[in-house]
Write a protein that holds these residues in place. Sequence first.
Motif: not given
Length: 98
Positions: A74-78, A80-85
């Motif tokens: 869910l955070p990645f869907a909202l 992606p870049l900050p969640t990946l980091l």
Amino acid sequence: MFVWSKRFAIAALVLFAVLEAFLLSQTMGSGPSGIRPHTIQYILANYSLLVVWVFIWMFDQAKVRGVNVWPWLLPFALAPLPTLLAYILFLQRPTRAG
């Protein structure tokens, strides 16, 4: 995973936040956009495929380390870049032997 430095990931998160704040401040005005529709479609197609590829990479890294990747969906869907980091920083935490 140790190719990523923690300082780099944190600096990238801060840079992302600053750029987002700048871009949001630029969109507050009213006026026509100078971006052509086919350019927007091209950007969205590339971005969508990149998001899929990165999530597959995250799933693979989680599988190798025995971590559950589904709470990150869910955070990645909202965002992606900050969640990946954040995910990269999470995976670099020392693990307890046990």
